[in-house]
Design a protein around this motif. Structure first.
Motif, PDB file in Angstrom:
ATOM      1  N   ASP B 231      64.494  79.914  14.368  1.00  0.00           N
ATOM      2  CA  ASP B 231      64.455  80.136  15.833  1.00  0.00           C
ATOM      3  C   ASP B 231      63.414  79.233  16.398  1.00  0.00           C
ATOM      4  N   GLY B 232      63.277  78.087  16.188  1.00  0.00           N
ATOM      5  CA  GLY B 232      62.414  77.055  16.670  1.00  0.00           C
ATOM      6  C   GLY B 232      60.740  77.390  16.285  1.00  0.00           C
ATOM      7  N   LYS B 233      60.647  78.038  15.433  1.00  0.00           N
ATOM      8  CA  LYS B 233      59.114  78.396  14.940  1.00  0.00           C
ATOM      9  C   LYS B 233      58.934  78.111  13.442  1.00  0.00           C
ATOM     10  N   ILE B 234      57.975  77.763  13.105  1.00  0.00           N
ATOM     11  CA  ILE B 234      57.286  77.749  11.907  1.00  0.00           C
ATOM     12  C   ILE B 234      57.444  79.094  10.997  1.00  0.00           C
ATOM     13  N   MET B 235      58.116  79.526  10.114  1.00  0.00           N
ATOM     14  CA  MET B 235      58.198  80.438   9.532  1.00  0.00           C
ATOM     15  C   MET B 235      57.191  80.473   8.182  1.00  0.00           C
ATOM     16  N   ASP B 236      57.322  79.488   7.714  1.00  0.00           N
ATOM     17  CA  ASP B 236      56.408  79.039   6.545  1.00  0.00           C
ATOM     18  C   ASP B 236      56.339  77.511   6.367  1.00  0.00           C
ATOM     19  N   TYR B 237      55.004  77.047   5.931  1.00  0.00           N
ATOM     20  CA  TYR B 237      54.784  75.856   5.681  1.00  0.00           C
ATOM     21  C   TYR B 237      53.871  75.633   4.714  1.00  0.00           C
ATOM     22  N   GLY B 238      54.301  74.772   3.416  1.00  0.00           N
ATOM     23  CA  GLY B 238      53.309  74.681   2.528  1.00  0.00           C
ATOM     24  C   GLY B 238      54.220  73.826   1.285  1.00  0.00           C
ATOM     25  N   PRO B 239      53.489  73.988  -0.134  1.00  0.00           N
ATOM     26  CA  PRO B 239      54.206  73.218  -1.130  1.00  0.00           C
ATOM     27  C   PRO B 239      55.899  73.684  -1.199  1.00  0.00           C
ATOM     28  N   ALA B 240      56.414  72.558  -1.491  1.00  0.00           N
ATOM     29  CA  ALA B 240      57.848  72.682  -1.241  1.00  0.00           C
ATOM     30  C   ALA B 240      58.686  73.851  -2.068  1.00  0.00           C
ATOM     31  N   HIS B 241      58.128  74.167  -3.312  1.00  0.00           N
ATOM     32  CA  HIS B 241      58.869  75.224  -4.032  1.00  0.00           C
ATOM     33  C   HIS B 241      58.456  76.414  -3.627  1.00  0.00           C
ATOM     34  N   GLU B 242      57.214  76.706  -3.067  1.00  0.00           N
ATOM     35  CA  GLU B 242      56.836  78.054  -2.619  1.00  0.00           C
ATOM     36  C   GLU B 242      57.577  78.371  -1.469  1.00  0.00           C
ATOM     37  N   VAL B 243      57.923  77.546  -0.518  1.00  0.00           N
ATOM     38  CA  VAL B 243      58.362  77.816   0.974  1.00  0.00           C
ATOM     39  C   VAL B 243      60.003  77.914   0.265  1.00  0.00           C
ATOM     40  N   VAL B 244      60.643  77.092  -0.420  1.00  0.00           N
ATOM     41  CA  VAL B 244      61.955  77.362  -0.749  1.00  0.00           C
ATOM     42  C   VAL B 244      62.295  78.702  -1.429  1.00  0.00           C
ATOM     43  N   ASP B 245      61.149  79.030  -2.343  1.00  0.00           N
ATOM     44  CA  ASP B 245      61.146  80.423  -3.032  1.00  0.00           C
ATOM     45  C   ASP B 245      61.445  81.505  -1.924  1.00  0.00           C
ATOM     46  N   ASP B 246      60.428  81.627  -0.805  1.00  0.00           N
ATOM     47  CA  ASP B 246      60.300  82.430   0.163  1.00  0.00           C
ATOM     48  C   ASP B 246      61.527  82.422   0.943  1.00  0.00           C
ATOM     49  N   TYR B 247      61.920  81.186   1.504  1.00  0.00           N
ATOM     50  CA  TYR B 247      63.151  81.249   2.227  1.00  0.00           C
ATOM     51  C   TYR B 247      64.433  81.680   1.494  1.00  0.00           C
ATOM     52  N   GLU B 248      64.551  81.491   0.236  1.00  0.00           N
ATOM     53  CA  GLU B 248      65.729  81.847  -0.577  1.00  0.00           C
ATOM     54  C   GLU B 248      65.526  83.417  -0.700  1.00  0.00           C
ATOM     55  N   GLN B 249      64.208  84.009  -0.934  1.00  0.00           N
ATOM     56  CA  GLN B 249      63.984  85.463  -1.049  1.00  0.00           C
ATOM     57  C   GLN B 249      64.503  86.147   0.458  1.00  0.00           C
ATOM     58  N   PHE B 250      64.025  85.474   1.339  1.00  0.00           N
ATOM     59  CA  PHE B 250      64.540  86.164   2.690  1.00  0.00           C
ATOM     60  C   PHE B 250      65.922  86.045   3.070  1.00  0.00           C
ATOM     61  N   THR B 251      66.475  84.892   2.757  1.00  0.00           N
ATOM     62  CA  THR B 251      67.885  84.990   2.890  1.00  0.00           C
ATOM     63  C   THR B 251      68.765  85.825   2.208  1.00  0.00           C
ATOM     64  N   ALA B 252      68.413  85.994   0.938  1.00  0.00           N
ATOM     65  CA  ALA B 252      68.883  86.905  -0.155  1.00  0.00           C
ATOM     66  C   ALA B 252      68.862  88.498   0.618  1.00  0.00           C
ATOM     67  N   GLU B 253      67.649  88.705   1.084  1.00  0.00           N
ATOM     68  CA  GLU B 253      67.520  89.890   1.785  1.00  0.00           C
ATOM     69  C   GLU B 253      67.876  90.365   2.967  1.00  0.00           C
ATOM     70  N   SER B 254      68.325  89.063   3.839  1.00  0.00           N
ATOM     71  CA  SER B 254      68.700  89.692   5.034  1.00  0.00           C
ATOM     72  C   SER B 254      70.142  89.050   5.241  1.00  0.00           C
ATOM     73  N   GLY B 255      70.628  88.354   4.495  1.00  0.00           N
ATOM     74  CA  GLY B 255      71.961  87.777   4.850  1.00  0.00           C
ATOM     75  C   GLY B 255      71.898  86.391   5.467  1.00  0.00           C
ATOM     76  N   MET B 256      72.065  85.430   4.571  1.00  0.00           N
ATOM     77  CA  MET B 256      71.919  83.997   5.126  1.00  0.00           C
ATOM     78  C   MET B 256      73.013  83.686   5.999  1.00  0.00           C
ATOM     79  N   VAL B 257      74.152  84.011   5.436  1.00  0.00           N
ATOM     80  CA  VAL B 257      75.355  83.708   6.098  1.00  0.00           C
ATOM     81  C   VAL B 257      75.466  84.724   7.469  1.00  0.00           C
TER      82      VAL B 257
END
Lengths: 284, 396
Positions: B231-257
């Protein structure tokens, strides 16, 4: 400037607040856009004529049809064209050929920006190239119109005078004023489609307040409007320079041309400042 | 010379939802720009929203940043701002060097003109001189693999061919900063590999890149750091694999689609669901779903389907084809489907369930992409599937 050391800054501030930087950017983009201008112009010309049956004839059809209409009206004495020293067909074709140059230039900026919306909203390139390629295309079409005029002159065996070289002034004048007004209308015209529609109506109305198909009357309201119309001297100048060997309107033409060049700089600034704002609304 | 290629400070951008109002705001913004009054804005006018809010980051020479987030999160807007196509509402972007973009490949191609003519135009648009284009023309045509079609009008090209041609031109430049928007998977697999090679080559030559991709393996593979925008804001910013892990975790929990429930027959409704949110590709997988029915359903057919993040349909299991032919009584009916394991590569997946009656096509209910889960610890992360295999060596 070495591209590798180029520093670019984008902020919300109006570019007018930093005139030095604005000017530098304008001229460096202008220089960078010359090659692209040629490519875009040849792309549009090639595409336009490759998918039409009549091809280059489309450049001369508008003035030809307008001329024939008025020749017909004149032949039936429906209109009063004033005192003419030339055969009416020569008079009217000369007028419409030059007038069409103005109309083409007037429409060109908005037309070319509108037809390149996708590119504008996705690719970063010197935007000057678009308007310049529009002007090139107008000039290209004008060459064909001059051929038409040449054929008509040959048919009526009308000699032209040496002063014809002064036609450069009306050609530039009509081109610059047309492009200038067109550029000023780009921002609003891209946002609101109404402008393109209104432009068509305005141009055909304006023709009757310019000595295109008649010789200016000596008195009355129309004569005052024609005299005040900055386009009139150009039409009068090209006719006198071609057929009479006089340059009575040269001075006025030059002054108006100079003013138009200065104003078109303002139009250029406006175009540059406006584009990022309208690009954002284009895909809205 | 500084080694920072791009620095973005407190960047914000607002957009308007309504077209008519947006046009009118455009006129107003234009007026304030033309009178030199425009400055950073901090408030929203009616119907406006923040497409980007307070984004700051810095990218050094040779580094790559991945942008992740859902569609509409603001990733493309950020690229457009950095590319100078649109103006910030507030904040500042400074770029030290040249910018190139692999975005919307093939834009500006004229359908009537031939591929060769379009290559020349596209090269010019991207800032190459005529001489440069002529010099590289053969290389471009070669890379695009368009072959003899190069002298046919591009309107006869497939969409893959257009993108291939566009990519071949755009990749010729060696900018200091390359903006890439979801084009790594252009054309067929063969071409996609060539593109990835080209981009790796560009990076090895010291080029920086900002990459937008929904393919998390691309971000992991190509980027040093990553930014997750929501939604236009930074949720997470850092080393690529960490951010991607967080993002995947989040989408898996909240429903990415965006899940979508569509009930065709109102006498059926959806009850509870249970399944593991995270599995490994070796784990057994069991999915349980409850249908609440207000009438007896003689021959229900349940379809269980798995999709990946790009929406690719991976599997479909039909209950009746597996020999499961119960009937649903009025009230609660819990159906469970089990797999010895799901041989999927690491990533996030969504499950869709469709309920038919008597025969396929007679729908009672769709649950599209409603349930997400994540696969972790697959042995290999290349390719879509991870299959068990035996290897042997024979000597003659």
């Amino acid at each position: 400037m070495d591209a590798k050391h180029r520093v670019t800054v984008y902020t919300s501030k109006s570019p007018l607040l930093e005139p030095g930087r604005l000017l530098r950017d304008m001229f460096s983009d202008l220089a960078a856009s010359l090659g692209l201008t040629l490519r875009l112009a040849s792309r549009d010309v090639a595409a336009q004529y490759r998918q039409t049956a009549l091809g280059y004839l489309w450049a001369i059809l508008p003035p030809l049809v307008t001329s024939l209409t008025f020749i017909l009206l004149n032949g039936s004495n429906i209109i009063d064209t004033g005192v003419l020293t030339l055969p009416y067909p020569v008079f009217v074709i000369t007028g419409t050929v030059f007038w069409q140059l103005f109309v083409d230039a007037l429409n060109a900026p908005l037309k070319i920006v509108n037809s390149n919306r996708a590119m504008l909203s996705k690719i970063s390139f010197p935007k000057e190239a678009l308007v310049l390629s529009g002007i090139l295309q107008v000039l290209f079409a004008f060459v064909f119109k001059m051929v038409l005029l040449g054929l008509v002159l040959a048919y009526y065996r009308i000699p032209i005078h040496v002063t014809a070289v002064a036609c450069v002034v009306p050609i530039l004048g009509l081109l610059v004023i047309g492009t200038l007004i067109g550029m000023f209308l780009v921002p609003i015209g891209v946002l609101y489609q109404d402008v393109q529609q209104a432009l068509l109506i305005a141009a055909s109305a304006l023709m009757f307040f310019t000595p295109v198909v008649y010789s200016p009357p000596g008195e009355g309201l129309l004569s005052r409007i024609v005299a005040a119309n900055p386009l009139s001297p150009f039409l009068l100048l090209c006719r006198e320079a071609l057929y009479e060997g006089t340059l009575a309107y040269l001075e006025r033409g030059l002054i108006i041309l100079a003013a138009a060049v200065v104003l078109s700089f303002a139009g250029w600034v406006m175009y540059r400042v406006a584009l990022p704002i309208i690009i954002e609304r284009m895909d809205a | 010379m500084t080694d920072v290629v791009v620095s973005v400070e407190n960047l914000s951008k607002k957009y308007c939802r309504k077209l008519k109002r947006s046009l009118w705001y455009g006129v107003k913004d234009l007026a304030s720009d033309m009178t030199g009054r425009s400055k950073d804005q901090d408030t929203l006018r009616p119907e406006e929203f923040w497409a980007l809010r307070d984004i700051s980051f810095e990218l050094k020479r040779g580094e790559s940043l991945g942008l992740v987030g859902r569609n509409g999160a603001g990733k493309t807007t950020l690229l457009k701002l950095i590319n100078g196509l649109i103006k910030p509402t507030a904040g500042r972007i400074q770029i030290n060097g040249t910018v190139g973009a692999l975005i919307a490949l093939g834009t500006g191609f004229n359908p009537i003109l031939t591929g060769r003519e379009n290559v020349k135009i596209a090269g010019s648009v991207l800032g190459m001189s005529s001489r440069e284009i002529d010099r590289r023309l053969e290389e471009i045509l070669d890379f695009s693999e368009i072959g003899e079609f190069i002298d046919s009008p591009v309107k006869s090209y497939s969409s893959g061919m257009l993108v291939r041609l566009g990519f071949s031109v755009a990749i010729q430049l060696q900018p200091d900063l390359l903006l890439v928007d979801e084009v790594l998977a252009v054309g067929d697999l063969h071409f996609a590999i060539k593109c990835i090679k080209k981009i790796t080559e560009y990076r090895n030559n010291g080029g920086s890149m900002i990459l937008v991709s929904h393919g998390m393996h691309n971000i992991r593979f190509h980027c040093d750091s990553a930014m997750w925008i929501r939604d236009g804001k930074i949720m997470d910013y850092g080393p690529a694999h960490e951010v991607v892990d967080d993002y995947e975790q989040f989408t898996a929990e909240s429903g990415m689609v965006d899940g979508e429930l569509h009930v065709v027959d109102p006498s059926v409704s959806l009850g509870g669901v249970s399944y593991p949110a995270t599995v490994s590709s070796d784990d057994p997988f069991r999915f349980q779903i409850e249908f609440i029915t207000r009438r007896r359903i003689e021959k229900p057919i349940v379809v269980f389907a798995i999709f990946d993040v790009k929406g690719q349909h991976l599997i479909s299991n039909f209950s009746h084809l597996d020999g499961f032919t119960p009937s649903f009584e009025v009230g609660s009916n819990v159906v469970s489907v089990s797999f010895p394991n799901l041989p999927l590569s690491n990533g996030v997946y969504s499950i869709s369930i469709v309920l038919h009656e008597n025969e396929i096509g007679n729908h009672l209910m769709f649950c599209k992409h409603m349930y997400n889960f994540k696969v972790e610890n697959a042995k290999s992360t290349f390719g879509m599937l991870v299959l068990k295999s035996d290897w042997e060596l024979y000597k003659n």
